[in-house]
Design a protein around this motif. Structure first.
Motif, mmCIF file in Angstrom:
data_model
loop_
_atom_site.group_PDB
_atom_site.id
_atom_site.type_symbol
_atom_site.label_atom_id
_atom_site.label_comp_id
_atom_site.label_asym_id
_atom_site.label_seq_id
_atom_site.Cartn_x
_atom_site.Cartn_y
_atom_site.Cartn_z
ATOM 1 N N VAL A 15 0.859 -1.182 0.000
ATOM 2 C CA VAL A 15 0.000 0.000 0.000
ATOM 3 C C VAL A 15 0.894 1.230 0.000
ATOM 4 C CG1 VAL A 15 -1.851 1.228 1.204
ATOM 5 C CG2 VAL A 15 -1.710 -1.268 1.364
ATOM 6 N N TYR A 16 0.737 2.082 -1.001
ATOM 7 C CA TYR A 16 1.446 3.365 -1.004
ATOM 8 C C TYR A 16 0.513 4.415 -0.428
ATOM 9 C CZ TYR A 16 4.964 1.405 -4.193
ATOM 10 O OH TYR A 16 5.961 0.660 -4.760
ATOM 11 N N LYS A 17 1.013 5.203 0.466
ATOM 12 C CA LYS A 17 0.189 6.284 1.023
ATOM 13 C C LYS A 17 0.631 7.605 0.422
ATOM 14 C CE LYS A 17 -0.923 3.991 5.346
ATOM 15 N NZ LYS A 17 0.142 3.002 5.623
ATOM 16 N N ARG A 22 -4.755 6.191 -0.394
ATOM 17 C CA ARG A 22 -4.028 4.931 -0.294
ATOM 18 C C ARG A 22 -4.105 4.210 -1.632
ATOM 19 N NH1 ARG A 22 -3.817 2.512 4.923
ATOM 20 N NH2 ARG A 22 -4.486 0.539 4.068
ATOM 21 N N VAL A 23 -2.957 3.827 -2.168
ATOM 22 C CA VAL A 23 -2.930 3.091 -3.436
ATOM 23 C C VAL A 23 -2.582 1.637 -3.136
ATOM 24 C CG1 VAL A 23 -1.847 2.897 -5.712
ATOM 25 C CG2 VAL A 23 -2.149 5.150 -4.676
ATOM 26 N N ASN A 24 -3.504 0.732 -3.454
ATOM 27 C CA ASN A 24 -3.228 -0.698 -3.279
ATOM 28 C C ASN A 24 -2.481 -1.199 -4.508
ATOM 29 O OD1 ASN A 24 -4.457 -1.427 -0.707
ATOM 30 N ND2 ASN A 24 -6.358 -0.795 -1.687
ATOM 31 N N ALA A 25 -1.156 -1.140 -4.468
ATOM 32 C CA ALA A 25 -0.358 -1.527 -5.636
ATOM 33 C C ALA A 25 -0.307 -3.048 -5.794
ATOM 34 C CB ALA A 25 1.052 -0.953 -5.516
ATOM 35 N N LEU A 26 -0.267 -3.773 -4.669
ATOM 36 C CA LEU A 26 -0.335 -5.246 -4.689
ATOM 37 C C LEU A 26 -1.368 -5.671 -3.658
ATOM 38 C CD1 LEU A 26 3.450 -6.296 -4.721
ATOM 39 C CD2 LEU A 26 1.910 -6.185 -6.682
ATOM 40 N N GLY A 43 0.935 -7.419 -17.558
ATOM 41 C CA GLY A 43 -0.203 -6.711 -16.977
ATOM 42 C C GLY A 43 -0.283 -5.291 -17.496
ATOM 43 N N THR A 44 -1.437 -4.685 -17.376
ATOM 44 C CA THR A 44 -1.628 -3.308 -17.863
ATOM 45 C C THR A 44 -0.767 -2.351 -17.044
ATOM 46 O OG1 THR A 44 -3.511 -3.141 -16.390
ATOM 47 C CG2 THR A 44 -3.994 -3.635 -18.685
ATOM 48 N N SER A 45 -0.552 -1.168 -17.575
ATOM 49 C CA SER A 45 0.221 -0.148 -16.885
ATOM 50 C C SER A 45 -0.450 0.178 -15.553
ATOM 51 C CB SER A 45 0.310 1.107 -17.758
ATOM 52 O OG SER A 45 1.066 2.082 -17.106
ATOM 53 N N GLY A 46 0.342 0.164 -14.489
ATOM 54 C CA GLY A 46 -0.194 0.463 -13.164
ATOM 55 C C GLY A 46 -0.711 -0.758 -12.422
ATOM 56 N N SER A 47 -0.572 -1.940 -13.014
ATOM 57 C CA SER A 47 -1.116 -3.147 -12.377
ATOM 58 C C SER A 47 -0.200 -3.687 -11.272
ATOM 59 C CB SER A 47 -1.396 -4.231 -13.423
ATOM 60 O OG SER A 47 -0.208 -4.597 -14.088
ATOM 61 N N GLY A 48 1.034 -3.168 -11.183
ATOM 62 C CA GLY A 48 1.901 -3.547 -10.062
ATOM 63 C C GLY A 48 3.115 -4.391 -10.429
ATOM 64 N N LYS A 49 3.456 -4.471 -11.703
ATOM 65 C CA LYS A 49 4.607 -5.293 -12.129
ATOM 66 C C LYS A 49 5.915 -4.806 -11.493
ATOM 67 C CE LYS A 49 3.932 -4.349 -16.475
ATOM 68 N NZ LYS A 49 2.741 -3.486 -16.393
ATOM 69 N N SER A 50 6.188 -3.514 -11.655
ATOM 70 C CA SER A 50 7.437 -2.972 -11.102
ATOM 71 C C SER A 50 7.452 -3.089 -9.586
ATOM 72 C CB SER A 50 7.608 -1.498 -11.499
ATOM 73 O OG SER A 50 7.813 -1.398 -12.886
ATOM 74 N N THR A 51 6.301 -2.853 -8.964
ATOM 75 C CA THR A 51 6.202 -2.976 -7.510
ATOM 76 C C THR A 51 6.582 -4.395 -7.091
ATOM 77 O OG1 THR A 51 4.405 -1.368 -7.528
ATOM 78 C CG2 THR A 51 4.670 -2.661 -5.522
ATOM 79 N N LEU A 52 6.028 -5.393 -7.758
ATOM 80 C CA LEU A 52 6.316 -6.792 -7.434
ATOM 81 C C LEU A 52 7.797 -7.117 -7.623
ATOM 82 C CD1 LEU A 52 5.352 -9.601 -6.606
ATOM 83 C CD2 LEU A 52 4.714 -10.030 -8.984
#
Ligand code: ATP
Ligand code: MG
Length: 149
Positions: A15-17, A22-26, A43-52
């Protein structure tokens, strides 16, 4: 007994605040990758690939959940321990190279070996071998800006 996974992720959340937002990235990712497997993350842009990928690489901490690499939990490791763990266990090819602009290709390739205490002559030899393997033996003394992407 099956082969132990090299990477095992369970119920990973991030979760990014951003101020009040609050953004639920994963939102609870679980997966296993075994030795020798080649995986694609789509996954689409913003779906959380880089975060993962950042969590798997130990570059960012998850909000909750576990990341186990070769049997070692890395989600709560200190930065100091993580730095050593990454050096020994992880390779990462960044989309935006992250090369050091003032160093030559050979120096950039040899640099990680410096932190592991490898002596200069061995480092230089290893870098030369690697660059030759990818057809860059004529570019070893070039700096990143003097080379193609
Ligand atoms: N540092 C951050 N602070 C706040 N929100 C972030 C941060 N990083 C990512 N996000 C948000 O988290 C979500 C996932 O982003 P992420 O960068 O992981 O997506 P992605 O799948 O890699 O996208 P792309 O295909 O565009 O690279 C997005 O909603 C993004 O805006
Ligand atoms: Mg991305």
């Amino acid at each position: 007994m099956g082969i132990q996974p090299v990477i095992k992720i369970e119920n990973l959340k991030k979760v990014y605040k951003l101020g009040a937002e609050r953004v639920n990235a994963l939102a609870g990712v679980s997966l296993e990758i075994k030795k020798g497997e080649i995986c694609f993350l789509v996954g689409t842009s913003g779906s959380g690939k880089s975060t993962l990928l950042n969590m798997i690489a130990g570059l960012e901490k998850p909000t909750s959940g576990t990341v186990v690499m070769n049997g070692t939990h890395i989600e709560k490791m200190s930065e100091r321990k993580l730095a050593v763990f990454r050096q020994k266990n992880l390779g990462f090819v960044f989309q935006s190279y992250n090369l050091l602009p003032t160093m030559t290709a050979a120096e950039n390739v040899a640099m990680p070996l410096m932190f592991s205490g490898t002596k200069p002559s061995v480092r230089e030899k290893a870098a030369k071998k690697m660059l030759t393997a990818v057809g860059l033996e004529k570019r070893m003394r070039h700096r990143p800006t003097q080379m193609s992407g």
